[in-house]
Scaffold this active site. Sequence first.
Site, PDB file in Angstrom:
ATOM      1  CB  ALA A 159       3.042   0.927 -15.466  1.00  0.00           C
ATOM      2  CB  SER A 160       0.564  -4.001 -17.309  1.00  0.00           C
ATOM      3  OG  SER A 160       0.962  -5.066 -16.994  1.00  0.00           O
TER       4      SER A 160
ATOM      5  CB  ILE B 169       2.919  -3.321  -6.702  1.00  0.00           C
ATOM      6  CG1 ILE B 169       2.625  -4.528  -5.798  1.00  0.00           C
ATOM      7  CG2 ILE B 169       3.718  -2.469  -6.514  1.00  0.00           C
ATOM      8  CD1 ILE B 169       3.857  -4.628  -5.125  1.00  0.00           C
ATOM      9  N   GLY B 170       2.538  -2.304  -9.804  1.00  0.00           N
ATOM     10  CA  GLY B 170       2.722  -1.003 -10.670  1.00  0.00           C
ATOM     11  C   GLY B 170       1.674  -0.676 -11.222  1.00  0.00           C
TER      12      GLY B 170
ATOM     13  CE1 TYR C 203       9.082 -12.641  -7.309  1.00  0.00           C
ATOM     14  CE2 TYR C 203       9.597 -13.800  -5.065  1.00  0.00           C
ATOM     15  CZ  TYR C 203       9.050 -12.964  -6.304  1.00  0.00           C
ATOM     16  OH  TYR C 203       8.205 -11.606  -6.207  1.00  0.00           O
TER      17      TYR C 203
END
Length: 334
Positions: free
Chosen positions: A16-17, A20-21, A156
Amino acid sequence: MRLKPINQQVVAIVGASSGIGRETALRFAKKGAKVVVAARSEFGLATLVNQIKELGGDAIAVTADVSEFEQVKAIADQAIATYGRLDTWVHVSGTSVVAPFDQVTPEEFRRVIDVNLNGQAYGAMVALPHLKQGGGALIHVSSLAARVPFPLQSPYAASKHGIAGFLDSLRIELQHQKQPISVTNVMPAITNTPIFNKIRTKMGVKPAGLPPYNKPSTVADAILYVAEHPTRDFVVGDIGRVLEMLQRIAPAIVDRLFLQVGFTAQLTGGPQSPDAPDNLYAPLSGYDVVEGDFGKLSVPSFTDWLDRNPPIKWSAITVTAASGLIAMLGGISG
């Protein structure tokens, strides 16, 4: 299956930092959810919690590296200790190495899998016991790379394909157990976040994505939608939906497309040393923001809006089909 309105939810957002988060956490908080934000960047989380509280929201932060199970468990434990329950788990954390496969070391490949795939599995492991108590939503953000080929990012791509397989298996198990838990794979196409400033590259130039870019807010809108509306898969972005559909029916065409543009489009003209700092093993300071450097290449998504408004979507489909049928009959009668 019914999910609680967002203003009645306790939501954990992992990764979240930034990007998107971070945008998703702000959106949940603005709508009244109690938010638990987690990431490796202690500073980024602190600024996010302050931002949420300035908006009148309720949030706590847990610093965690998702490759460590006990640190992921601490996120759920803190949510329960603070708010008494967990209604929605949103897992966004990810990293990458931009390089031809034969230049990726075993350690680098393993690290991407540990963060992107094993970390997602750890998140589900710690969230499910709590979600089973009262139902809820398990939302995992993977990528369009879960469905289409992305050259120069084999670790990825492997991790994102793995997330899709993991969630498909888990969803069936929970349905068999008749658990009131929605399992959603959110698959954004390329999104304008700071990830391109942070990931490791061995190409000698700063990495980029295949334009056009989603806005982070577009992905956040999709996440908030599936937090209230049980959804199996949600591909974010008009271009992403076209590519995903084309991959299903004509994968060789998608291969040729990425062969032509997939290499040059992921490389900018700006030099970047392979020794430049990156976030593969530790957080990289200075990028705890929502947007990246490609705002001018960001576009809205019309098909996402239709999916979040099903009555309008099906009305449009019905009108289009009826118009086509009338035109066809007119041509026949003529």
